[in-house]
Motif scaffolding. Structure first.
Motif, PDB file in Angstrom:
ATOM      1  N   ASP A 178       0.853  -1.201   0.000  1.00  0.00           N
ATOM      2  CA  ASP A 178       0.000   0.000   0.000  1.00  0.00           C
ATOM      3  C   ASP A 178       0.881   1.240   0.000  1.00  0.00           C
ATOM      4  O   ASP A 178       2.119   1.133   0.075  1.00  0.00           O
ATOM      5  N   ILE A 223      -9.455  -6.589  -0.730  1.00  0.00           N
ATOM      6  CA  ILE A 223      -8.634  -5.427  -1.078  1.00  0.00           C
ATOM      7  C   ILE A 223      -8.605  -5.286  -2.591  1.00  0.00           C
ATOM      8  O   ILE A 223      -8.396  -6.263  -3.314  1.00  0.00           O
ATOM      9  N   ALA A 250      -2.010  -1.529  -3.947  1.00  0.00           N
ATOM     10  CA  ALA A 250      -3.389  -1.263  -3.548  1.00  0.00           C
ATOM     11  C   ALA A 250      -3.425   0.060  -2.796  1.00  0.00           C
ATOM     12  O   ALA A 250      -2.390   0.566  -2.340  1.00  0.00           O
ATOM     13  N   PRO A 255      -8.177  -5.236   5.459  1.00  0.00           N
ATOM     14  CA  PRO A 255      -8.430  -6.535   4.822  1.00  0.00           C
ATOM     15  C   PRO A 255      -9.423  -7.375   5.616  1.00  0.00           C
ATOM     16  O   PRO A 255      -9.464  -7.315   6.846  1.00  0.00           O
TER      17      PRO A 255
END
Length: 306
Positions: A178, A223, A250, A255
């Protein structure tokens, strides 16, 4: 990165022109022929550090006659044909038949072998497991005739004649990160307690690799992935997959584990993952990373290095 991936990069002449239409019985009798052996899932190595235990032509022919086991041409070198022989028909105790070496599960020693030996045994295992499991025609149920020096079979029924080839199932595996630099790792309930790894799954019919990455991450963790980058692939003959590795990005989010496949999934920082251990010595909270012979570990290690 690809040079660090075990079971790949085999530098062997697979002798395609020889094996196509080749008579395996004739190849086994050629001067310089050597045999590597497979027995009930295990393969033969010898020495310290270990390497492939090769048997000469005379010994290999005697074993082939005694066991009527599957045999295939792996390739050729300057000395002659290199063959793999399934001797699972031999009776022995749990240590395996005495052959001047040790019968090992490939995953237990893959990282200890020379890289070319690991790749060669993975290649042999992949085809022999396919031969072991493919005993009848999937089209009509008829008997099969071995062709191409052990690399294909043909249905013996004149009304069918279907061809069958070694099976390889494409599977994607991805390290998802991320914008904060965290990695998404999860675990399946069938794994050893404490092991966390990358998410992965098989490619479905009518699906691109990138599509499979996005779908699996969504299904297993809830996700959304917005970009993917191919990294490398790894032959994975346990029993018959090709692992195709990606990095994926992402936007983050919390999650949610798919209860049917995933026991736990969460974001981890690099500092947190650095506290993980190995299977034989778990780290913080009993967690450890996948084995070093897997592409999952390659992806995680590359991320840890930034």
């Amino acid at each position: 990165m690809t040079s660090a991936i075990l079971y790949s990069g085999l530098g062997l002449d697979r002798a395609h022109a020889v094996r196509r239409g080749g008579d395996i019985a004739e190849l086994m009798r050629r001067p310089g022929a050597r045999f590597t052996l497979y027995w009930r899932g295990r393969q033969l190595v010898a020495g310290t550090p270990p390497s492939v235990r090769w048997l000469d032509r005379a010994y290999g022919l005697r074993l082939a006659e005694a066991t009527a086991g599957n045999c295939l041409l792996l390739g050729e070198d300057a000395s002659g044909p290199l063959l793999a022989l399934d001797v699972s028909g031999l009776e022995a105790d749990e240590n395996g038949p005495e052959m001047g070496g040790n019968w090992v599960w490939l995953r237990s020693v893959g990282g200890l072998l020379p890289a070319q030996d690991s790749a060669l045994l993975a290649y042999a295992r992949g085809v022999l497991v396919w031969r072991e499991k493919t005993r009848f025609c999937a089209t009509c149920g008829g008997s099969l005739l071995v062709q191409d020096s052990g690399h294909s079979t043909k249905c013996a029924a004149p009304s069918c004649g279907a061809l069958h080839f070694p099976r390889t199932d494409p599977a994607i595996i991805m390290l998802v990160t991320d914008p904060m630099g965290r990695a998404l790792l999860g675990r399946q309930p069938v794994w050893a307690p404490g092991m966390y790894s990358c998410l992965a799954g098989f490619v479905e019919p009518g699906e691109s690799l990138e599509g499979a990455v996005a779908r699996e991450v969504w299904e297993e963790a809830g996700i959304e992935v917005r970009s993917t980058t191919y990294v490398a692939s790894q032959p994975w003959p346990f029993p018959s997959s090709l692992m195709i590795g990606f990095n994926a990005l992402a936007d983050g989010g919390e999650p949610v584990a798919d209860p049917h496949e995933i026991e736990d999934v969460r974001w981890f920082t690099r500092d947190e993952v650095r506290t993980f251990g190995e299977a034989d010595r778990p780290g913080a909270e009993g967690r450890f990373l996948p084995r070093k012979d897997s592409i999952a570990r390659v992806l995680v290690n590359a991320w840890l290095k930034g």
